[in-house]
Design an enzyme around this catalytic site. Sequence first.
Site, short mmCIF file in Angstrom:
data_model
loop_
_atom_site.label_atom_id
_atom_site.label_comp_id
_atom_site.label_asym_id
_atom_site.label_seq_id
_atom_site.Cartn_x
_atom_site.Cartn_y
_atom_site.Cartn_z
N LYS A 162 -0.30 -13.08 -10.43
CA LYS A 162 0.05 -12.78 -11.83
C LYS A 162 0.37 -14.09 -12.54
O LYS A 162 1.09 -14.94 -11.98
CB LYS A 162 1.29 -11.88 -11.89
N ASP A 182 0.85 -1.19 0.00
CA ASP A 182 0.00 0.00 0.00
C ASP A 182 0.89 1.25 0.00
O ASP A 182 1.16 1.84 1.05
CB ASP A 182 -0.91 -0.03 1.23
N GLU A 219 6.69 -0.11 -6.10
CA GLU A 219 5.95 0.69 -5.12
C GLU A 219 6.90 1.41 -4.15
O GLU A 219 7.77 0.77 -3.55
CB GLU A 219 5.03 -0.27 -4.35
N CYS A 260 -15.26 27.40 23.82
CA CYS A 260 -15.50 28.79 24.20
C CYS A 260 -16.93 29.05 24.66
O CYS A 260 -17.24 30.14 25.13
CB CYS A 260 -15.16 29.73 23.04
#
Length: 717
Positions: free
Chosen positions: A307, A135, A191, A439
């Site tokens: 693959k 990744d 990558e 606030c």
Amino acid sequence: MAVKAKKPLVDVAKLTKAQAKIEHVRLSLEIEAHNERYYQKDAPTVSDAAYDALRQRLVAIEAKFPDLVSKDSPTQKVGAAPARGFAKVQHAVPMLSLGNAFSDEDVTEFVDRIRRFLKLDADHIPALVAEPKIDGLSLSLRYEDGELVRAATRGDGFTGEDVTANVRTIKDIPHTLKGRNIPAACEMRGEVYMLKKDFLELNKKQAEAEDTVFANPRNSAAGSLRQKDVSITASRPLKFFAYTWGEMSERPADTQHGMLEWMDKAGFVVNPRTELCKNVDDVLKFYSRIGEERATLGYDIDGVVYKVDRLDWQDRLGFVSRSPRWAIAHKFAAEQATTILNGIDIQVGRTGALTPVARLEPVTVGGVVVSNATLHNEDYIKGIGNDGNPIRDGVDLRIGDTVVVQRAGDVIPQVVSVVMDKRPKNAKPYKFPDVCPVCGSHAVREEDEAVRRCTGALICPAQATERLKHFVSRLAFDIDGLGDKQIQEFYEEGLVMSPVDIFTLQKRDARSTSKLMQREGYGETSVRNLFNAIDARRSIDLHRLIFALGIRHVGEGNAKLLARHYHTIDHFREAMLAAAKGTKDDENTTEAYQDLNNIGGIGEIVAEAVVEFFAEPRNVKALGELLGEIEVKAAERPRKSSPVSDKTVVFTGSLTKFTRDEAKAVAERLGAKVAGSVSKKTDYVVAGEDAGSKLTKARELGVAVLTEDEWLALIGE
Ligand code: IVH
């Protein structure tokens, strides 16, 4: 205020053509927007799983209505066009993407498809190489005669960004290829990624330096690689795995695993967990083994890639639209765990957005201890808004609930569902605060907006520095020598906490024992210059003051409209206070509100935002204090008979007789609208030297084009 919940999705099988068409457009736009945030800005807003769900739905719609597929559909493209700032590189061989498999059946179907396509008989089972799916972000490296000559990101798959100088700083990437057998031209692809521990360490440093904190290792790798300053990239611990190739003058091997062995010998790092598998059973075993090891790998992976090993078969199988037929990504389900929701805290962002954060009993999810999770907004807690995140279909979150949390490729975890059997009997629905926890100002939601925001623009400490920076910015008070850095410093030291403090700084400094000029980086001259610059702005145009207040939706243009309409600060303030007494939801909507809402160019959203600002007494008080220190010039009323009143003008090219800002100010004073782009509605284009596309467009549309002199003659100056 009515807030719409997102409608549940209709089953794709039941969609009519007309519904499908509308949803196709909506999904395409949404996916494109996510692509841009992910690929160009390195800042995604949804998890990978949520993104995949959107894509899957688009694919399903296109499968049912194939004529909705066009070349612009996100299913036909990868990534997003390269961002500006880097030179563009045309990929010799496109960098495509992978199809996804989400189940074992999808993988079997993938192999069956290959066998059908290649007409393989029962004895021929194609061997597959299984590799972890890293990744990170993909990169193409071009070597000529063994020397690295160019490195490019994927971009939109056809054109990427030239990041050669940055890439030369990554140790895993060889500058010269080793060994014999080096093709004359060869593009290696793989990558770029960052180890999880390096990412956490980098984020810690970034946070300490108040610099960008990255959402996950992928963004951190992408952000680190795409730096204009190469020395920043060099300082980041980037790594690289090689796994495929683009153009190759000759192929050194004839199988995928042979190519990986060659890459290793040539000097690349190839993932050591890669395996050659004989059949579907083997790849599925690999998948579950890697799934178990996932948390201990040290880097993020989001699945496994299979693959076809034989390259001659890869060649025959080829590609279908954006992905190869010979490879598939088998995605992991998001990592999940069950824990207790101990509390909900509200964080107030720099722009006033109230964001709920789940405080969880610490639990390990995918090797990371999780104790907080973002809850996005009010609707998300109620289980009605999804914003692309896991949908709980109306099941709200209650403190004490047992919840399922997940990390889907992201470090920021999400609360996916509630274990209803374990809901404590006394658990009460969560009441989202309608006042700012920082606030105490009231916090409001605009119609169709999921976010609730604090209205204390001038007084909320969570927003203070951002507001002050805006207050002194160029189109507001434009104070020289008081930039972001000084504002931050002065705020942290308590010297400037609200706008009025800028104008009392000198008085207080005179009384103070630790004077500004004694500080590091300040001398007598610079302090004098700063005080002079502040004094120079004690007299300010009304529109600049209105813009400076930082009211939501009130940009420079709206500030000018308001200033022109109300003319003086007293009139503006009185009218807004009157308008704040009743809004459009009240029965007796006040005349002042109507008047505000009727100003040409001011819509309801802007009118409400202004009114909300004045409905907060402490904003009014802060404004009053400021007005005690400055003088506000009345706005010039537009000359009634100006030849350019109500005309739309575009200035283009380099102007020599006046600056762009001057030209704009004069035109607006005469009642003209100054636009940034040319359209049919443009009345005049004033073209300076070297005017480009705007001038061409004006000529195409037959819009009157004036020189600077002709413009001056027209306005009589
Ligand atoms: S092969 C023709 N192998 O996944 C496509 N890609 O979803 C060639 N990725 O763009 C890609 N690990 O960024 C391949 N072992 C691996 C990978 C891998 C990660 C990424 C890559 C690609 C994306 C596709």
